[in-house]
Design a protein around this motif. Structure first.
Motif, PDB file in Angstrom:
ATOM      1  N   MET A 120       0.842  -1.177   0.000  1.00  0.00           N
ATOM      2  CA  MET A 120       0.000   0.000   0.000  1.00  0.00           C
ATOM      3  C   MET A 120       0.891   1.245   0.000  1.00  0.00           C
ATOM      4  SD  MET A 120      -2.780   1.307   2.823  1.00  0.00           S
ATOM      5  CE  MET A 120      -3.954   0.040   2.388  1.00  0.00           C
ATOM      6  N   GLN A 121       0.530   2.204  -0.809  1.00  0.00           N
ATOM      7  CA  GLN A 121       1.269   3.455  -0.853  1.00  0.00           C
ATOM      8  C   GLN A 121       0.623   4.458   0.093  1.00  0.00           C
ATOM      9  OE1 GLN A 121       1.476   4.732  -4.916  1.00  0.00           O
ATOM     10  NE2 GLN A 121       3.249   3.449  -5.300  1.00  0.00           N
ATOM     11  N   HIS A 122       1.464   5.412   0.520  1.00  0.00           N
ATOM     12  CA  HIS A 122       1.002   6.430   1.457  1.00  0.00           C
ATOM     13  C   HIS A 122       1.342   7.804   0.924  1.00  0.00           C
ATOM     14  CE1 HIS A 122       1.523   2.763   3.834  1.00  0.00           C
ATOM     15  NE2 HIS A 122       0.433   3.179   4.433  1.00  0.00           N
ATOM     16  N   VAL A 123       0.597   8.774   1.368  1.00  0.00           N
ATOM     17  CA  VAL A 123       0.854  10.162   1.008  1.00  0.00           C
ATOM     18  C   VAL A 123       1.213  10.919   2.276  1.00  0.00           C
ATOM     19  CG1 VAL A 123      -1.591  10.796   1.146  1.00  0.00           C
ATOM     20  CG2 VAL A 123      -0.043  12.171  -0.218  1.00  0.00           C
ATOM     21  N   LEU A 124       2.259  11.745   2.174  1.00  0.00           N
ATOM     22  CA  LEU A 124       2.625  12.647   3.258  1.00  0.00           C
ATOM     23  C   LEU A 124       1.950  13.980   2.984  1.00  0.00           C
ATOM     24  CD1 LEU A 124       6.454  11.980   3.668  1.00  0.00           C
ATOM     25  CD2 LEU A 124       4.546  10.872   4.832  1.00  0.00           C
ATOM     26  N   ARG A 125       1.399  14.560   4.022  1.00  0.00           N
ATOM     27  CA  ARG A 125       0.745  15.857   3.885  1.00  0.00           C
ATOM     28  C   ARG A 125       0.905  16.624   5.180  1.00  0.00           C
ATOM     29  NH1 ARG A 125      -3.602  15.780   7.039  1.00  0.00           N
ATOM     30  NH2 ARG A 125      -4.731  13.845   7.383  1.00  0.00           N
ATOM     31  N   ALA A 126       0.592  17.903   5.118  1.00  0.00           N
ATOM     32  CA  ALA A 126       0.662  18.746   6.308  1.00  0.00           C
ATOM     33  C   ALA A 126      -0.415  18.324   7.315  1.00  0.00           C
ATOM     34  CB  ALA A 126       0.476  20.208   5.932  1.00  0.00           C
ATOM     35  N   PHE A 127      -0.051  18.367   8.581  1.00  0.00           N
ATOM     36  CA  PHE A 127      -0.978  18.124   9.679  1.00  0.00           C
ATOM     37  C   PHE A 127      -2.078  19.169   9.648  1.00  0.00           C
ATOM     38  CE2 PHE A 127      -2.360  19.401  13.891  1.00  0.00           C
ATOM     39  CZ  PHE A 127      -2.665  18.207  14.514  1.00  0.00           C
ATOM     40  N   THR A 128      -3.296  18.757  10.001  1.00  0.00           N
ATOM     41  CA  THR A 128      -4.396  19.694  10.227  1.00  0.00           C
ATOM     42  C   THR A 128      -4.947  19.425  11.628  1.00  0.00           C
ATOM     43  OG1 THR A 128      -6.163  18.263   9.396  1.00  0.00           O
ATOM     44  CG2 THR A 128      -5.016  19.667   7.766  1.00  0.00           C
ATOM     45  N   PRO A 129      -5.568  20.396  12.258  1.00  0.00           N
ATOM     46  CA  PRO A 129      -6.119  20.168  13.607  1.00  0.00           C
ATOM     47  C   PRO A 129      -7.061  18.967  13.693  1.00  0.00           C
ATOM     48  CG  PRO A 129      -6.008  22.511  13.177  1.00  0.00           C
ATOM     49  CD  PRO A 129      -5.662  21.817  11.869  1.00  0.00           C
ATOM     50  N   ALA A 130      -7.725  18.618  12.601  1.00  0.00           N
ATOM     51  CA  ALA A 130      -8.608  17.453  12.611  1.00  0.00           C
ATOM     52  C   ALA A 130      -7.840  16.145  12.825  1.00  0.00           C
ATOM     53  CB  ALA A 130      -9.393  17.382  11.301  1.00  0.00           C
ATOM     54  N   ASP A 131      -6.532  16.175  12.642  1.00  0.00           N
ATOM     55  CA  ASP A 131      -5.691  14.987  12.825  1.00  0.00           C
ATOM     56  C   ASP A 131      -5.281  14.757  14.282  1.00  0.00           C
ATOM     57  OD1 ASP A 131      -5.508  14.476  10.002  1.00  0.00           O
ATOM     58  OD2 ASP A 131      -3.957  16.027   9.863  1.00  0.00           O
ATOM     59  N   VAL A 189       1.922  14.356   8.401  1.00  0.00           N
ATOM     60  CA  VAL A 189       1.286  13.081   8.695  1.00  0.00           C
ATOM     61  C   VAL A 189       1.253  12.255   7.415  1.00  0.00           C
ATOM     62  CG1 VAL A 189      -0.135  13.990  10.583  1.00  0.00           C
ATOM     63  CG2 VAL A 189      -1.067  13.929   8.267  1.00  0.00           C
ATOM     64  N   ALA A 190       1.094  10.951   7.578  1.00  0.00           N
ATOM     65  CA  ALA A 190       0.948  10.041   6.443  1.00  0.00           C
ATOM     66  C   ALA A 190      -0.399   9.349   6.557  1.00  0.00           C
ATOM     67  CB  ALA A 190       2.067   9.006   6.439  1.00  0.00           C
ATOM     68  N   GLU A 191      -1.015   9.174   5.399  1.00  0.00           N
ATOM     69  CA  GLU A 191      -2.254   8.413   5.344  1.00  0.00           C
ATOM     70  C   GLU A 191      -2.217   7.543   4.097  1.00  0.00           C
ATOM     71  OE1 GLU A 191      -5.342  11.361   5.396  1.00  0.00           O
ATOM     72  OE2 GLU A 191      -4.957  12.006   3.369  1.00  0.00           O
ATOM     73  N   PRO A 192      -2.979   6.458   4.086  1.00  0.00           N
ATOM     74  CA  PRO A 192      -2.984   5.604   2.899  1.00  0.00           C
ATOM     75  C   PRO A 192      -3.445   6.378   1.682  1.00  0.00           C
ATOM     76  CG  PRO A 192      -4.077   4.511   4.735  1.00  0.00           C
ATOM     77  CD  PRO A 192      -3.835   5.943   5.142  1.00  0.00           C
ATOM     78  N   MET A 193      -2.805   6.088   0.555  1.00  0.00           N
ATOM     79  CA  MET A 193      -3.209   6.701  -0.700  1.00  0.00           C
ATOM     80  C   MET A 193      -4.413   5.922  -1.198  1.00  0.00           C
ATOM     81  SD  MET A 193      -0.976   7.335  -4.140  1.00  0.00           S
ATOM     82  CE  MET A 193       0.237   8.265  -3.244  1.00  0.00           C
ATOM     83  N   ASP A 194      -5.503   6.609  -1.385  1.00  0.00           N
ATOM     84  CA  ASP A 194      -6.752   5.975  -1.807  1.00  0.00           C
ATOM     85  C   ASP A 194      -7.009   6.331  -3.256  1.00  0.00           C
ATOM     86  OD1 ASP A 194     -10.151   6.054  -0.428  1.00  0.00           O
ATOM     87  OD2 ASP A 194      -9.294   4.945  -2.086  1.00  0.00           O
ATOM     88  N   PRO A 195      -7.129   5.323  -4.135  1.00  0.00           N
ATOM     89  CA  PRO A 195      -7.382   5.640  -5.543  1.00  0.00           C
ATOM     90  C   PRO A 195      -8.744   6.282  -5.771  1.00  0.00           C
ATOM     91  CG  PRO A 195      -7.538   3.277  -5.164  1.00  0.00           C
ATOM     92  CD  PRO A 195      -7.063   3.900  -3.879  1.00  0.00           C
ATOM     93  N   GLU A 196      -9.687   6.064  -4.861  1.00  0.00           N
ATOM     94  CA  GLU A 196     -11.002   6.680  -4.974  1.00  0.00           C
ATOM     95  C   GLU A 196     -10.985   8.052  -4.321  1.00  0.00           C
ATOM     96  OE1 GLU A 196     -13.542   5.223  -6.609  1.00  0.00           O
ATOM     97  OE2 GLU A 196     -12.131   3.626  -7.077  1.00  0.00           O
ATOM     98  N   PRO A 197     -11.755   9.005  -4.820  1.00  0.00           N
ATOM     99  CA  PRO A 197     -11.821  10.304  -4.138  1.00  0.00           C
ATOM    100  C   PRO A 197     -12.289  10.103  -2.698  1.00  0.00           C
ATOM    101  CG  PRO A 197     -12.957  10.383  -6.255  1.00  0.00           C
ATOM    102  CD  PRO A 197     -12.592   8.937  -6.001  1.00  0.00           C
ATOM    103  N   MET A 198     -11.613  10.778  -1.795  1.00  0.00           N
ATOM    104  CA  MET A 198     -11.932  10.623  -0.376  1.00  0.00           C
ATOM    105  C   MET A 198     -13.258  11.305  -0.056  1.00  0.00           C
ATOM    106  SD  MET A 198      -9.757  11.813   2.911  1.00  0.00           S
ATOM    107  CE  MET A 198      -8.876  10.344   3.317  1.00  0.00           C
ATOM    108  N   ASP A 199     -14.091  10.603   0.682  1.00  0.00           N
ATOM    109  CA  ASP A 199     -15.341  11.163   1.175  1.00  0.00           C
ATOM    110  C   ASP A 199     -14.981  12.219   2.216  1.00  0.00           C
ATOM    111  OD1 ASP A 199     -17.692  11.778   2.482  1.00  0.00           O
ATOM    112  OD2 ASP A 199     -18.218   9.707   2.933  1.00  0.00           O
ATOM    113  N   PRO A 200     -15.362  13.475   2.017  1.00  0.00           N
ATOM    114  CA  PRO A 200     -14.987  14.519   2.969  1.00  0.00           C
ATOM    115  C   PRO A 200     -15.527  14.269   4.377  1.00  0.00           C
ATOM    116  CG  PRO A 200     -16.430  15.407   1.250  1.00  0.00           C
ATOM    117  CD  PRO A 200     -16.146  13.983   0.915  1.00  0.00           C
ATOM    118  N   GLU A 201     -16.563  13.440   4.506  1.00  0.00           N
ATOM    119  CA  GLU A 201     -17.123  13.129   5.816  1.00  0.00           C
ATOM    120  C   GLU A 201     -16.396  11.963   6.484  1.00  0.00           C
ATOM    121  OE1 GLU A 201     -19.505  15.086   7.150  1.00  0.00           O
ATOM    122  OE2 GLU A 201     -19.240  16.247   5.330  1.00  0.00           O
TER     123      GLU A 201
END
Length: 151
Positions: free
Chosen positions: A1-12, A49-61
């Motif tokens: 599984m691949q992962h994406v690194l992105r900036a932390f947000t308060p929701a994390d 932070v890192a999260e799994p890379m999802d080929p489907e668009p992420m559900d914002p909810e």
């Protein structure tokens, strides 16, 4: 599984604290919520932070799954990495290496000439990880003094 690194947000926040706890990084004298709040006031772009890379668009909810996190900083003289954690079942997957490569890239872009790390004495697994990336003991003694108590 691949992962994406992105900036932390308060929701994390809750997911990151749970990750740090699962990796044994939280100590009674360091309130992780206060550490996060402090980091967000100084170079928040260096909190990843890192999260799994999802080929489907992420559900914002949908709740995001944080599988790695770390903080870096540059004080104009040295860079530092703190609270680097990868979910235990993903350790050895290359995700920690990806974090360190990205932190090194970001710090070089800021003109940082050297990156320092602190690893708790006796944590041989983590020492081995950093040594595999070219880090070596500096033969210095780390001293500390708590200026603002968390507990």
């Amino acid at each position: 599984m691949q992962h994406v690194l992105r900036a932390f947000t308060p929701a994390d926040t809750d997911a990151v604290i749970a990750l740090w706890e699962s990796c044994g990084l939280v100590r009674p004298w360091n309130d992780p919520r206060r550490d996060i709040a402090r980091k967000l006031t100084v170079q928040p772009e260096l909190f990843l932070v890192a999260e799994p890379m999802d080929p489907e668009p992420m559900d914002p909810e949908a709740e995001r799954t944080v599988v790695g996190a770390g903080m870096a900083g540059f004080d104009g003289h040295r860079g530092w990495v703190n609270y680097l954690a990868v979910r235990p079942d993903l350790q050895g997957s290359g995700l920690g290496r990806a974090f360190m490569a990205e932190f090194e890239r970001l710090l070089i872009d800021l003109g940082c000439p050297k990156l320092n790390l602190q690893v708790r004495a006796g944590n041989e697994q983590v020492l081995g990880f950093y040594e595999s990336l070219g880090y070596a003991p500096d033969h210095t003694v780390s001293l500390g003094k708590r200026l603002i108590p968390d507990a």
